[in-house]
Design a protein around this motif. Structure first.
Motif, PDB file in Angstrom:
ATOM      1  N   PHE A 125       0.845  -1.204   0.000  1.00 29.87           N
ATOM      2  CA  PHE A 125       0.000   0.000   0.000  1.00 29.87           C
ATOM      3  C   PHE A 125       0.879   1.252   0.000  1.00 29.87           C
ATOM      4  O   PHE A 125       0.664   2.180  -0.799  1.00 29.87           O
ATOM      5  N   MET A 149     -12.060   0.149  -9.052  1.00 27.69           N
ATOM      6  CA  MET A 149     -11.656   1.498  -8.627  1.00 27.69           C
ATOM      7  C   MET A 149     -12.770   2.523  -8.801  1.00 27.69           C
ATOM      8  O   MET A 149     -12.830   3.516  -8.086  1.00 27.69           O
ATOM      9  N   SER A 181     -15.021   2.155  -5.658  1.00 29.25           N
ATOM     10  CA  SER A 181     -14.403   1.921  -4.359  1.00 29.25           C
ATOM     11  C   SER A 181     -14.728   2.975  -3.317  1.00 29.25           C
ATOM     12  O   SER A 181     -14.897   4.150  -3.631  1.00 29.25           O
ATOM     13  N   ALA A 182     -14.794   2.508  -2.064  1.00 34.13           N
ATOM     14  CA  ALA A 182     -14.965   3.428  -0.938  1.00 34.13           C
ATOM     15  C   ALA A 182     -13.705   3.416  -0.092  1.00 34.13           C
ATOM     16  O   ALA A 182     -13.555   4.219   0.821  1.00 34.13           O
ATOM     17  N   SER A 183     -12.791   2.482  -0.385  1.00 42.20           N
ATOM     18  CA  SER A 183     -11.509   2.420   0.326  1.00 42.20           C
ATOM     19  C   SER A 183     -10.573   1.498  -0.460  1.00 42.20           C
ATOM     20  O   SER A 183     -10.996   0.837  -1.415  1.00 42.20           O
ATOM     21  N   PHE A 184      -9.317   1.452  -0.045  1.00 42.18           N
ATOM     22  CA  PHE A 184      -8.328   0.631  -0.764  1.00 42.18           C
ATOM     23  C   PHE A 184      -8.640  -0.862  -0.605  1.00 42.18           C
ATOM     24  O   PHE A 184      -8.598  -1.623  -1.565  1.00 42.18           O
ATOM     25  N   LYS A 185      -8.964  -1.248   0.623  1.00 41.95           N
ATOM     26  CA  LYS A 185      -9.244  -2.671   0.874  1.00 41.95           C
ATOM     27  C   LYS A 185     -10.484  -3.115   0.101  1.00 41.95           C
ATOM     28  O   LYS A 185     -10.514  -4.213  -0.449  1.00 41.95           O
ATOM     29  N   THR A 199     -11.496  -1.881  -2.671  1.00 33.48           N
ATOM     30  CA  THR A 199     -11.122  -1.947  -4.090  1.00 33.48           C
ATOM     31  C   THR A 199     -10.531  -3.323  -4.404  1.00 33.48           C
ATOM     32  O   THR A 199     -10.857  -3.937  -5.424  1.00 33.48           O
TER      33      THR A 199
END
Lengths: 275, 246
Positions: A159, A214, A217-221, A223
């Protein structure tokens, strides 16, 4: 024959399972590659795979072991792309271009030297998931476990490096080791993705599911999870659709990924419009 | 104890020297401003201090340890000039970015940092949806989350409006004075440094001046270098700051 009966055949079960495993592994890696603007690495490695398959066929290695035999060459090429990307005067896209051109050029020269083997090479260009062997299924399972474990284990480092490599270094992250792991896993995933979609469409397996994820997405995890879900969904639905409509499996899976992306983009537009 | 020791540091890009024979030390708790014109090697120096670039000649030590042997990076916070990923497409929340790299300050620690920078209400928002000022505060929160003993800022306010910029610099001074955190601030604006820093390092590929502002203001050599008007302006801003409350 009803569509469901097809899944009683062992080779179809093997294809479905291998397809899901390879697509899932590729989509996990794809999130990091797309965000680091290395989307076209799949294309570059596919072209190297093309050259490597030509080398392997020229050497007379049995078609059953081609996937395994090309792996070392593609892994080395992936590491070369990484090294070139970090060279001061070469951008990532140009580095991919250098290795990609080399792969294609080597493939073309070797095809001309190995007259009579062109048919074999063409089967790799377009892929055929239904010819997945037991060994390739095992390899796909191993690679998926390796990719999933690496993403979980190295998640904080991956990350940070994806966000900003220089910043990651100031946090004490061993960026070179993490990059090497990422590029080697990508090389292995690209070689296996060749089996599903063919050399021509390898990068689609790495790019399309993360790109669709993407958008929502609402967050990286989330996604990463959405990318995984989209890739699995596209393989299962793609295979069903391909069997039902008598279409090539690889192309249908990729086309379904594109439809998914367009739907997601449409939803985004609609959301923006109604806000 | 010194937070940073730089000894005879030289670095070149493709044979062209960016910085040459740089030496200075920063005592713990000091606020050091690094200034110089464009291309003077400020960012190159910072990247060498942070281990992003490897010194080609000379050495850098952090907290008494040579960089090759230094592993306590949680003691250092860094706010870069630009972040490549800060576009509209990076799918990470403010909270994910502040906790980047596996940091675990606990819920209370995270809440404290976010609240102190007035971004607690943004914690679940995607970084790409925020204004530049909010993004910069997020990056500052990331730099502060480990309660570092050394904070390095590389031209952090380039795109901020004057009001937000002043708030930002006041905050760095507060962190320096309340927590005894060593601060190194890089900027091309010598006026800003005059207002906030205790020491000045003026760079133009080599060290032109290193010392306190009092020394700078008394220096005949610097009068010759900057001209009396510019030197007076910097010193005037430094004097004004001393009377200003936090």
């Amino acid at each position: 024959m009803p569509l469901s009966d097809l899944f009683h055949y062992e080779f179809v079960q093997r294809a479905l399972l291998a397809g899901v495993l390879i697509a899932a592994g590729s989509s996990l890696l794809g999130v990091f590659l797309v965000l680091r603007r290395l989307s076209l690495i799949g294309d570059g490695l596919a072209h190297v795979t093309f050259g490597s398959v030509a080398v392997v066929i020229l050497l007379g290695i049995s078609p059953a072991y081609v996937t395994l035999a090309v792996l070392p060459l593609v892994i080395v090429s992936s590491v070369v792309i990484m090294k070139l990307t970090h060279a001061q005067r070469i951008h990532g896209d140009a580095a991919i271009g250098v290795v990609s051109s080399f792969g294609i050029a080597a493939g073309i020269i070797l095809i001309s030297l190995s007259k009579g083997y062109n048919v074999d090479l063409l089967s790799y260009l377009f892929g055929n998931i239904l010819t997945v062997t037991q060994m390739e299924l095992m390899l796909s399972a191993m690679v998926f476990v390796l990719v999933a474990a690496s993403v979980i284990w190295f998640y904080p480092d991956l990350f940070a490096i994806t966000f900003d490599e220089e910043l990651a270094r100031t946090m004490g992250k061993k960026t070179e080791i993490i990059n090497t792991v990422l590029f080697i896993l990508t090389a292995i995933a690209a070689v296996l993705a060749m089996k599903i979609a063919g050399i021509m469409l390898v990068s689609a397996m790495l790019i399309l599911p993360p790109l669709a994820a993407m958008q929502l997405s609402a967050s990286f995890k989330k996604t990463i999870l959405a990318s995984l879900l989209f890739s699995i969904l596209s393989v299962i639905c793609g295979m069903l659709l391909a069997f039902g409509l008598n279409l090539p499996v690889g192309g249908t899976i990729v086309m379904l990924n594109i439809v998914l992306l367009l739907v997601v983009l449409g939803i985004q537009k609609l959301r923006a419009f109604t806000r | 104890m010194n937070a940073v020791d730089v000894n005879h540091l030289t670095f070149s890009y493709n044979g062209l020297e960016a910085i040459s024979d740089i030496s200075f030390s920063v005592r713990q708790g000091t606020y050091l401003g690094i200034a110089g014109p464009n291309g003077s090697g400020k960012s190159t120096l910072i990247k060498n201090i942070l281990g992003i670039l490897r010194p080609q000649r000379g050495t850098v030590s952090l907290f008494g340890r040579r960089l090759d042997w230094f592993h306590q990076w949680d003691r250092v916070g860094y706010l870069p000039q630009r972040i490549a990923a800060l576009d509209h497409h990076f799918p990470a929340t403010v909270e994910e970015i502040v906790l980047m790299g596996g940091v675990n300050p606990g819920r209370a620690g995270l809440a404290h940092v976010l609240e102190s920078l007035k971004i607690a209400h943004l914690s679940r928002r995607l970084i790409g949806e925020l204004s530049y000022g909010q993004q910069q505060r997020t990056m500052l929160a990331r730099a502060l989350i480990n309660r570092p003993e050394l904070l390095i800022f590389d031209e952090p306010t380039t795109a901020l409006d004057p009001e937000t910029r002043d708030i930002f610099y006041s905050l760095t001074r507060k962190i320096n004075q309340e927590n005894n955190t060593t601060v190194i601030l890089v900027t091309h604006d010598t006026g800003i440094i005059g207002q906030y820093a205790q020491q000045l390092l003026y760079l133009d590929k080599r060290v032109i001046f290193f010392g306190t502002f009092e020394e700078f203001c008394r220096s005949q050599e610097m009068t010759g270098f900057f001209g009396m008007g510019s030197q007076h302006l910097i010193c005037h801003q430094h004097d004004e700051k001393k009377e200003k409350p936090l």
